[in-house]
Write a protein that holds these residues in place. Structure first.
Motif, PDB file in Angstrom:
ATOM      1  N   ALA A  89      56.202  33.014  40.889  1.00 29.06           N
ATOM      2  CA  ALA A  89      56.477  34.188  40.042  1.00 29.06           C
ATOM      3  C   ALA A  89      55.936  33.910  38.646  1.00 29.06           C
ATOM      4  CB  ALA A  89      57.975  34.457  39.987  1.00 29.06           C
ATOM      5  N   TYR A  90      55.121  34.821  38.131  1.00 25.63           N
ATOM      6  CA  TYR A  90      54.465  34.642  36.831  1.00 25.63           C
ATOM      7  C   TYR A  90      54.917  35.744  35.888  1.00 25.63           C
ATOM      8  CZ  TYR A  90      50.610  34.498  33.409  1.00 25.63           C
ATOM      9  OH  TYR A  90      49.870  34.435  32.258  1.00 25.63           O
ATOM     10  N   CYS A  91      55.353  35.353  34.720  1.00 26.09           N
ATOM     11  CA  CYS A  91      55.824  36.321  33.725  1.00 26.09           C
ATOM     12  C   CYS A  91      54.985  36.205  32.458  1.00 26.09           C
ATOM     13  CB  CYS A  91      57.297  36.069  33.404  1.00 26.09           C
ATOM     14  SG  CYS A  91      57.982  37.286  32.241  1.00 26.09           S
ATOM     15  N   ARG A  92      54.459  37.347  32.025  1.00 29.19           N
ATOM     16  CA  ARG A  92      53.717  37.407  30.766  1.00 29.19           C
ATOM     17  C   ARG A  92      53.870  38.803  30.183  1.00 29.19           C
ATOM     18  NH1 ARG A  92      47.247  37.530  29.647  1.00 29.19           N
ATOM     19  NH2 ARG A  92      47.357  37.339  27.371  1.00 29.19           N
ATOM     20  N   ASN A  93      54.212  38.859  28.917  1.00 23.04           N
ATOM     21  CA  ASN A  93      54.381  40.147  28.227  1.00 23.04           C
ATOM     22  C   ASN A  93      55.345  41.056  28.980  1.00 23.04           C
ATOM     23  OD1 ASN A  93      52.502  39.305  26.296  1.00 23.04           O
ATOM     24  ND2 ASN A  93      50.780  40.202  27.431  1.00 23.04           N
ATOM     25  N   ALA A  94      56.444  40.458  29.436  1.00 25.29           N
ATOM     26  CA  ALA A  94      57.525  41.189  30.115  1.00 25.29           C
ATOM     27  C   ALA A  94      57.097  41.784  31.453  1.00 25.29           C
ATOM     28  CB  ALA A  94      58.074  42.287  29.216  1.00 25.29           C
ATOM     29  N   THR A  95      55.970  41.325  32.013  1.00 20.43           N
ATOM     30  CA  THR A  95      55.510  41.786  33.320  1.00 20.43           C
ATOM     31  C   THR A  95      55.588  40.632  34.309  1.00 20.43           C
ATOM     32  OG1 THR A  95      54.001  43.389  32.320  1.00 20.43           O
ATOM     33  CG2 THR A  95      53.577  42.761  34.610  1.00 20.43           C
ATOM     34  N   MET A  96      56.200  40.877  35.473  1.00 19.81           N
ATOM     35  CA  MET A  96      56.379  39.847  36.487  1.00 19.81           C
ATOM     36  C   MET A  96      55.449  40.095  37.668  1.00 19.81           C
ATOM     37  SD  MET A  96      58.209  37.133  37.402  1.00 19.81           S
ATOM     38  CE  MET A  96      59.818  37.210  36.571  1.00 19.81           C
ATOM     39  N   THR A  97      54.734  39.049  38.080  1.00 13.68           N
ATOM     40  CA  THR A  97      53.872  39.092  39.260  1.00 13.68           C
ATOM     41  C   THR A  97      54.336  38.015  40.224  1.00 13.68           C
ATOM     42  OG1 THR A  97      51.981  39.806  37.916  1.00 13.68           O
ATOM     43  CG2 THR A  97      51.507  38.947  40.112  1.00 13.68           C
ATOM     44  N   ILE A  98      54.492  38.379  41.504  1.00 11.38           N
ATOM     45  CA  ILE A  98      54.986  37.432  42.500  1.00 11.38           C
ATOM     46  C   ILE A  98      53.994  37.327  43.654  1.00 11.38           C
ATOM     47  CG2 ILE A  98      56.822  36.914  44.160  1.00 11.38           C
ATOM     48  CD1 ILE A  98      58.763  38.366  42.324  1.00 11.38           C
ATOM     49  N   HIS A  99      53.673  36.101  44.044  1.00 12.16           N
ATOM     50  CA  HIS A  99      52.847  35.835  45.216  1.00 12.16           C
ATOM     51  C   HIS A  99      53.631  34.907  46.134  1.00 12.16           C
ATOM     52  CE1 HIS A  99      49.249  37.639  43.490  1.00 12.16           C
ATOM     53  NE2 HIS A  99      49.460  36.947  42.382  1.00 12.16           N
ATOM     54  N   SER A 100      53.501  35.109  47.438  1.00  8.54           N
ATOM     55  CA  SER A 100      54.172  34.220  48.388  1.00  8.54           C
ATOM     56  C   SER A 100      53.312  34.059  49.630  1.00  8.54           C
ATOM     57  CB  SER A 100      55.552  34.761  48.762  1.00  8.54           C
ATOM     58  OG  SER A 100      55.440  36.022  49.393  1.00  8.54           O
ATOM     59  N   THR A 101      53.472  32.929  50.298  1.00  6.49           N
ATOM     60  CA  THR A 101      52.738  32.665  51.532  1.00  6.49           C
ATOM     61  C   THR A 101      53.423  31.537  52.285  1.00  6.49           C
ATOM     62  OG1 THR A 101      50.518  32.330  52.453  1.00  6.49           O
ATOM     63  CG2 THR A 101      51.141  30.926  50.604  1.00  6.49           C
TER      64      THR A 101
END
Length: 211
Positions: free
Chosen positions: A31-43
């Protein structure tokens, strides 16, 4: 495939984290957070030990996660979680979590110590929260494992009658030969050997059944 020789800080950290807790199915979540935006990758990838990934198109599967970790080491922050389903007993799920920010990576336990070590009460609260979060993640992955096993059993029940026919094994033989050819072209020697052995087994099974 083995770990890629192309190195970035994020890739190096991920490779190291995957080896922790030994061989097994690795459920990876970043999970990556930058400028209050969260991006999640999973595998999910199967790690066989000695740097060998032996399930799926691991390079393509891991590329978004590696990019996330590289980005977090430059700006923003990321949480990397790896749950391992061991291949050998005991098969209890294990979990490792890492925080990446400020150009560094550290385990969640070390991060808590760095932030709250000066205040025993806040550190104790952070540790309780960490353990509860770990437990929730393990329950989530255990549910996935149980669902996968249930589907495997349902699939086996559907296939069992088909396995009594010669046509089934001949079709499997053709599929494994095609897999072997593809693995040879890709230079995947372990998969090539596996597919050839499987094809030989299919041929033996087919020969034992009436036409």
């Amino acid at each position: 495939m083995t770990f890629s020789q192309t190195t970035t800080p994020g890739r190096l950290h991920l490779n190291q984290a995957i080896t922790h807790d030994g061989p097994g199915m690795k459920f990876i979540r970043a999970a990556y957070c930058r400028n209050a935006t969260m991006t999640i990758h999973s595998t999910e990838v199967l790690y066989g030990g000695d740097g060998l990934l032996i399930a799926g198109d691991a390079e393509a599967q891991l590329t978004p996660i590696i990019g996330t970790l590289d980005a977090a080491l430059q700006q923003g922050a990321a949480l990397l979680e790896i749950v391992t389903e061991p291949v050998a007993p005991p098969t209890r799920l294990t979990i490792q979590r890492y925080y990446l920010y400020g150009g560094r990576h550290r385990t969640d336990a070390v991060s808590n110590e760095e932030r709250f070590g000066h205040d025993p009460h806040r550190l104790a609260a952070a540790e309780r929260s960490r353990r509860a979060s770990h437990a929730a993640a393990l329950r989530r992955v255990q549910h996935e494992v149980d669902e996968r096993e249930a589907e495997r059993e349902r699939s086996a029940a559907r296939i069992a009658p088909l396995m009594k026919s010669r046509a089934f094994w001949l079709r499997r033989h053709r599929e494994h030969l095609a897999m072997a050819r593809g693995a040879r072209r890709a230079g995947e020697h372990n998969w090539h050997a596996y597919a050839l052995n499987a094809a030989a087994f299919d041929r033996t099974q087919a020969a034992a059944l009436p036409a």
